[in-house]
Write a protein that holds these residues in place. Structure first.
Motif, mmCIF file in Angstrom:
data_model
loop_
_atom_site.group_PDB
_atom_site.id
_atom_site.type_symbol
_atom_site.label_atom_id
_atom_site.label_comp_id
_atom_site.label_asym_id
_atom_site.label_seq_id
_atom_site.Cartn_x
_atom_site.Cartn_y
_atom_site.Cartn_z
ATOM 1 N N ALA A 9 0.833 -1.205 0.000
ATOM 2 C CA ALA A 9 0.000 0.000 0.000
ATOM 3 C C ALA A 9 0.867 1.253 0.000
ATOM 4 O O ALA A 9 0.598 2.209 -0.738
ATOM 5 N N CYS A 10 1.911 1.242 0.810
ATOM 6 C CA CYS A 10 2.815 2.393 0.859
ATOM 7 C C CYS A 10 3.560 2.559 -0.465
ATOM 8 O O CYS A 10 3.814 3.687 -0.906
ATOM 9 N N GLY A 11 3.896 1.451 -1.103
ATOM 10 C CA GLY A 11 4.515 1.519 -2.424
ATOM 11 C C GLY A 11 3.579 2.127 -3.453
ATOM 12 O O GLY A 11 3.996 2.931 -4.298
ATOM 13 N N ILE A 12 2.295 1.748 -3.376
ATOM 14 C CA ILE A 12 1.295 2.323 -4.285
ATOM 15 C C ILE A 12 1.163 3.818 -4.046
ATOM 16 O O ILE A 12 1.097 4.615 -4.985
ATOM 17 N N LEU A 13 1.133 4.216 -2.779
ATOM 18 C CA LEU A 13 1.062 5.642 -2.451
ATOM 19 C C LEU A 13 2.276 6.387 -3.004
ATOM 20 O O LEU A 13 2.158 7.499 -3.530
ATOM 21 N N GLY A 14 3.444 5.768 -2.890
ATOM 22 C CA GLY A 14 4.654 6.390 -3.407
ATOM 23 C C GLY A 14 4.636 6.513 -4.921
ATOM 24 O O GLY A 14 5.029 7.545 -5.477
ATOM 25 N N ASN A 16 -0.280 1.981 16.040
ATOM 26 C CA ASN A 16 -0.081 0.792 15.229
ATOM 27 C C ASN A 16 0.960 1.090 14.152
ATOM 28 O O ASN A 16 0.874 2.118 13.470
ATOM 29 N N SER A 17 1.927 0.215 13.989
ATOM 30 C CA SER A 17 3.038 0.483 13.063
ATOM 31 C C SER A 17 2.570 0.578 11.617
ATOM 32 O O SER A 17 3.101 1.371 10.835
ATOM 33 N N ASP A 18 1.565 -0.221 11.235
ATOM 34 C CA ASP A 18 1.057 -0.158 9.860
ATOM 35 C C ASP A 18 0.456 1.219 9.573
ATOM 36 O O ASP A 18 0.697 1.815 8.521
ATOM 37 N N ALA A 19 -0.336 1.709 10.512
ATOM 38 C CA ALA A 19 -0.964 3.022 10.334
ATOM 39 C C ALA A 19 0.090 4.119 10.228
ATOM 40 O O ALA A 19 -0.042 5.049 9.424
ATOM 41 N N LEU A 20 1.136 4.027 11.029
ATOM 42 C CA LEU A 20 2.202 5.025 10.978
ATOM 43 C C LEU A 20 2.932 4.989 9.637
ATOM 44 O O LEU A 20 3.316 6.034 9.099
ATOM 45 N N MET A 44 1.650 8.741 2.632
ATOM 46 C CA MET A 44 0.651 9.526 1.908
ATOM 47 C C MET A 44 1.074 10.995 1.855
ATOM 48 O O MET A 44 1.806 11.480 2.721
ATOM 49 N N THR A 45 0.596 11.695 0.824
ATOM 50 C CA THR A 45 1.050 13.073 0.617
ATOM 51 C C THR A 45 0.290 14.073 1.477
ATOM 52 O O THR A 45 0.829 15.120 1.823
ATOM 53 N N GLU A 46 -0.954 13.775 1.810
ATOM 54 C CA GLU A 46 -1.777 14.700 2.586
ATOM 55 C C GLU A 46 -1.731 14.323 4.063
ATOM 56 O O GLU A 46 -1.495 13.167 4.410
ATOM 57 N N SER A 47 -1.984 15.291 4.922
ATOM 58 C CA SER A 47 -1.889 15.062 6.362
ATOM 59 C C SER A 47 -3.257 14.814 6.986
ATOM 60 O O SER A 47 -4.237 15.475 6.648
ATOM 61 N N VAL A 81 7.138 -7.630 -6.703
ATOM 62 C CA VAL A 81 8.072 -7.080 -5.717
ATOM 63 C C VAL A 81 8.995 -8.193 -5.247
ATOM 64 O O VAL A 81 8.531 -9.198 -4.705
ATOM 65 N N PRO A 82 10.295 -8.058 -5.458
ATOM 66 C CA PRO A 82 11.229 -9.101 -5.048
ATOM 67 C C PRO A 82 11.365 -9.169 -3.534
ATOM 68 O O PRO A 82 10.923 -8.255 -2.820
ATOM 69 N N ASN A 83 11.967 -10.227 -3.053
ATOM 70 C CA ASN A 83 12.251 -10.332 -1.623
ATOM 71 C C ASN A 83 13.330 -9.303 -1.292
ATOM 72 O O ASN A 83 14.459 -9.380 -1.777
ATOM 73 N N LEU A 84 12.963 -8.317 -0.490
ATOM 74 C CA LEU A 84 13.861 -7.198 -0.206
ATOM 75 C C LEU A 84 14.569 -7.389 1.128
ATOM 76 O O LEU A 84 13.924 -7.664 2.143
ATOM 77 N N ALA A 85 15.901 -7.227 1.112
ATOM 78 C CA ALA A 85 16.666 -7.343 2.347
ATOM 79 C C ALA A 85 16.231 -6.275 3.337
ATOM 80 O O ALA A 85 16.127 -6.513 4.541
ATOM 81 N N ARG A 86 15.961 -5.090 2.821
ATOM 82 C CA ARG A 86 15.460 -3.984 3.636
ATOM 83 C C ARG A 86 14.212 -3.423 2.963
ATOM 84 O O ARG A 86 14.302 -2.496 2.153
ATOM 85 N N PRO A 87 13.054 -3.973 3.285
ATOM 86 C CA PRO A 87 11.813 -3.522 2.646
ATOM 87 C C PRO A 87 11.595 -2.024 2.834
ATOM 88 O O PRO A 87 11.718 -1.509 3.941
ATOM 89 N N ALA A 88 11.319 -1.342 1.737
ATOM 90 C CA ALA A 88 11.084 0.097 1.791
ATOM 91 C C ALA A 88 10.067 0.468 0.720
ATOM 92 O O ALA A 88 10.137 -0.030 -0.404
ATOM 93 N N PRO A 89 9.093 1.322 1.058
ATOM 94 C CA PRO A 89 8.072 1.714 0.086
ATOM 95 C C PRO A 89 8.653 2.264 -1.217
ATOM 96 O O PRO A 89 8.096 2.025 -2.295
ATOM 97 N N ALA A 90 9.749 3.001 -1.136
ATOM 98 C CA ALA A 90 10.338 3.579 -2.346
ATOM 99 C C ALA A 90 10.797 2.492 -3.308
ATOM 100 O O ALA A 90 10.658 2.628 -4.534
ATOM 101 N N LEU A 91 11.347 1.413 -2.769
ATOM 102 C CA LEU A 91 11.769 0.297 -3.620
ATOM 103 C C LEU A 91 10.572 -0.416 -4.221
ATOM 104 O O LEU A 91 10.603 -0.850 -5.376
ATOM 105 N N VAL A 92 9.493 -0.543 -3.437
ATOM 106 C CA VAL A 92 8.273 -1.176 -3.941
ATOM 107 C C VAL A 92 7.665 -0.338 -5.058
ATOM 108 O O VAL A 92 7.226 -0.868 -6.090
ATOM 109 N N ALA A 93 7.647 0.976 -4.879
ATOM 110 C CA ALA A 93 7.059 1.877 -5.872
ATOM 111 C C ALA A 93 7.704 1.702 -7.233
ATOM 112 O O ALA A 93 7.025 1.791 -8.274
#
Length: 227
Positions: A21-26, A54-58, A64-67, A206-218
């Protein structure tokens, strides 16, 4: 894109819904889109300086771009990381589709080009004795983006979930293959089978990421394929 509201569902728990989801947002932000996200119910919280979070919500808030205030992104927070209906019962609370739909509509009415609503666990997660969390997507009539956790058994999980989503009268806008098992046997063959069987375009692998990050997913996603 035909719709700016999407429900993020997974083939199981811990398949990477929030990361995707964070990758999609990115990816949407890269296209210049204004984005919002909501995690209407979350089970599992840690104490922070701002209270229980909750860590997912954070993660969604950071992507996301809006607050929005935390309480709008995650209006129902249950402390133990267990099935939401059980956590709610233990806390003396009652969850309902109508309640969660009201929270989501409050976010969906705000000015944004894309709003993601992230579910919890798999498609058939109980909210109470009569209702499932899938009923929220039905109530909101949102197209679904399905996150497929690529591991042994994923084909059956993905096909059964897709069948349930369609049986509920909803459109699967697209799906994302998230490689959970770095050593998964016959990954390419499993992926090819899923491409053939699932009734929606694959938005990315999305490949198996050693350090998962939304930017890499995007970088792995193509939102132009959204049905």
């Amino acid at each position: 894109m035909k719709s700016k509201h999407y429900f993020i569902a997974g083939t199981d728990t811990d398949v990477g819904k929030t990361l995707i989801a964070c990758g999609i947002l990115g990816a949407a932000a890269k296209l210049g889109l204004k984005t919002l996200a909501v995690k209407p119910v979350a089970a599992g919280a840690e104490q922070t300086a701002d209270g229980l979070r909750n860590s997912d919500a954070l993660m969604l808030m950071a992507a996301m771009t809006e607050s929005l205030p935390y309480e709008q992104v995650n209006p129902v927070l249950l402390k133990p990381p267990i099935a939401p209906h059980i956590a709610a019962e233990q806390a003396g609370r009652r969850l309902s589709v109508s309640q969660l739909a009201g929270f989501c509509r409050g976010v969906m009415m705000r000015k944004a080009d894309m709003v993601l609503i992230e579910g919890a666990g798999g498609w058939r997660v109980p909210l109470n004795q009569r209702e499932m969390l899938s009923g929220l997507a039905i109530e909101l009539q949102t197209p679904v983006i399905l996150v497929v956790g690529m591991k042994l058994g994923c084909i059956s999980h993905a096909v059964l979930t897709a069948e349930a989503i369609q049986a509920d009268g909803l459109v699967i806008a697209g799906w994302v293959a998230n490689k959970l098992d770095a050593e998964m046997a016959c990954f390419d063959e499993n992926l090819a089978t899923l491409r053939q069987l699932l009734p929606a375009p694959c938005l990315g692998v999305v490949p198996n990421l050693a350090r998962p990050a939304p930017a890499l997913v995007a970088e792995c996603l193509d939102l132009s394929l959204l049905a």
